[in-house]
Write a protein that holds these residues in place. Structure first.
Motif, PDB file in Angstrom:
ATOM      1  N   HIS B  76       0.796  -1.223   0.000  1.00 35.77           N
ATOM      2  CA  HIS B  76       0.000   0.000   0.000  1.00 35.77           C
ATOM      3  C   HIS B  76       0.830   1.275   0.000  1.00 35.77           C
ATOM      4  CE1 HIS B  76      -4.010  -1.543   0.120  1.00 35.77           C
ATOM      5  NE2 HIS B  76      -3.629  -2.468   0.980  1.00 35.77           N
ATOM      6  N   PRO B  78       2.976   4.140  -1.497  1.00 27.24           N
ATOM      7  CA  PRO B  78       3.045   4.624  -2.878  1.00 27.24           C
ATOM      8  C   PRO B  78       4.417   4.400  -3.499  1.00 27.24           C
ATOM      9  CG  PRO B  78       2.909   6.458  -1.321  1.00 27.24           C
ATOM     10  CD  PRO B  78       2.723   5.209  -0.522  1.00 27.24           C
ATOM     11  N   CYS B  79       4.418   4.092  -4.783  1.00 28.14           N
ATOM     12  CA  CYS B  79       5.692   4.002  -5.482  1.00 28.14           C
ATOM     13  C   CYS B  79       5.556   4.691  -6.830  1.00 28.14           C
ATOM     14  CB  CYS B  79       6.164   2.568  -5.609  1.00 28.14           C
ATOM     15  SG  CYS B  79       4.954   1.446  -6.272  1.00 28.14           S
ATOM     16  N   ARG B 106      10.188   4.191  -3.975  1.00 30.96           N
ATOM     17  CA  ARG B 106       9.107   3.983  -3.001  1.00 30.96           C
ATOM     18  C   ARG B 106       9.069   5.225  -2.113  1.00 30.96           C
ATOM     19  NH1 ARG B 106       5.254   0.138  -2.796  1.00 30.96           N
ATOM     20  NH2 ARG B 106       6.539  -1.723  -2.583  1.00 30.96           N
TER      21      ARG B 106
END
Lengths: 168, 147
Positions: B76, B78-79, B106
């Motif tokens: 979960h 964000p990347c 990431r």
């Protein structure tokens, strides 16, 4: 990939330390062929009982560095609550990462992959000046440090003298 | 990652030795399938708590739960891909290498950015931001609550 990464990271640090030496210690490889074994010389920090001493130590890095911490072992005899009699340094930043269920140490106090030879030695030098007797590695040294400061001073002075003799 | 690599090189050696014992065998094309079978079940290594490393098939039930939760949380986070103009730092503090255009990154809730591979390996060992020591799960939960 990880093996290559640890090698390159250590090589980078060695080059950086050769170019811009840091006050308080000097560092190099124990064996030019092996990037994972370092030898460092720590100068006893000024205004502490260890002032004037020259303390040699080895840093042994695992192939998983920087995800796992190195081991640090003093080669010069040193009397300190957080250094075991065999020379192993016991400070929280060199303890394996993660949360243990006993809550002995918080994850943030343990090893982090941003630590370098320089940050480790800065911590060790500050530990020399300021022992932590909550989790001693040398129980005798911790007891004497707490209960008999004069005797502690004498024992440390003896180590300092011995360490100087080794470099004459 | 390191452990996967080591595991593979060990297998390579066993493959070499295996083919030596097969010397003189005309059906040299025969052996590969069984070796592949042996390589396939090799479980990834996990680090459920300090000083503990175990292949997936030897984890206790509690450890499996802990690791499954951790994997779920990491997914979960964000990347993205380094586009060259990111203001969130130019260097990965773990490998100390500069970000290169197109590399996977990431982003942690504390706004620190790392190579995806570097930080994911680390987060499986400790769910803490290496730069600010902020526990990632606590930050993740509060960011969920506010959003």
């Amino acid at each position: 990939m990880a093996i290559e990464q640890s090698f390159l990271l250590l090589k980078k640090q060695l080059a950086e330390l050769n170019k811009n030496p840091v006050e308080g210690f000097s560092a190099g490889l124990l064996d030019d062929e092996d990037m994972y074994k370092w030898e460092v010389l720590i100068y006893g920090p000024p205004d502490t009982l260890f002032e004037g001493g020259f303390f040699k130590a080895h840093l042994i890095f695992p192939k998983e560095y920087p995800l796992k911490p190195p081991k640090m072992i003093f080669q010069t005899e040193i009397f300190h609550p957080n250094i075991a009699k065999d020379g192993s340094v016991c400070i929280s930043i060199l303890h394996e990462p993660g949360d243990d269920k006993y809550g002995y140490e918080k994850a943030s106090e343990r090893w982090l992959p941003v630590h370098t030879v320089e940050t480790i030695l800065v911590s060790v030098i500050s530990m020399l000046a300021d022992p932590n007797d909550e989790s001693p590695a040398n129980v005798d040294a911790a007891k004497i440090w707490r209960e008999n400061p004069d005797e502690f001073k004498k024992r440390v002075a003896k180590c300092v003298r011995k360490s100087q003799d080794a470099f004459e | 990652m390191g452990n996967c690599l080591k595991a593979q090189s060990a297998d390579d050696i066993s493959l070499l030795r295996g083919s030596e014992t097969q010397d003189g065998n005309d059906q040299a094309l025969g052996p590969p399938p069984p070796y592949q079978e042996r390589v396939a079940p090799r479980a990834p290594i996990y680090y459920p708590s300090p000083n503990v490393s175990r292949p997936a098939n030897l984890l206790t039930e509690d450890e499996q739960v802990k690791i499954a939760k951790r994997l779920g949380l990491i997914v979960h986070l964000p990347c993205g891909v380094y586009d060259g103009c990111s203001k969130k730092g130019k260097e990965c503090a773990i490998c100390m290498c500069d970000f290169v255009m197109g590399e996977s990154l990431r982003f942690l809730p504390c706004m620190h950015t790392y190579h995806k591979d570097c930080i994911d390996d680390w987060l499986m060992r400790s769910f803490t931001c290496p730069s600010c020591m902020e526990p990632v799960d606590a930050a993740l939960l509060t960011s969920y609550e506010t959003s």
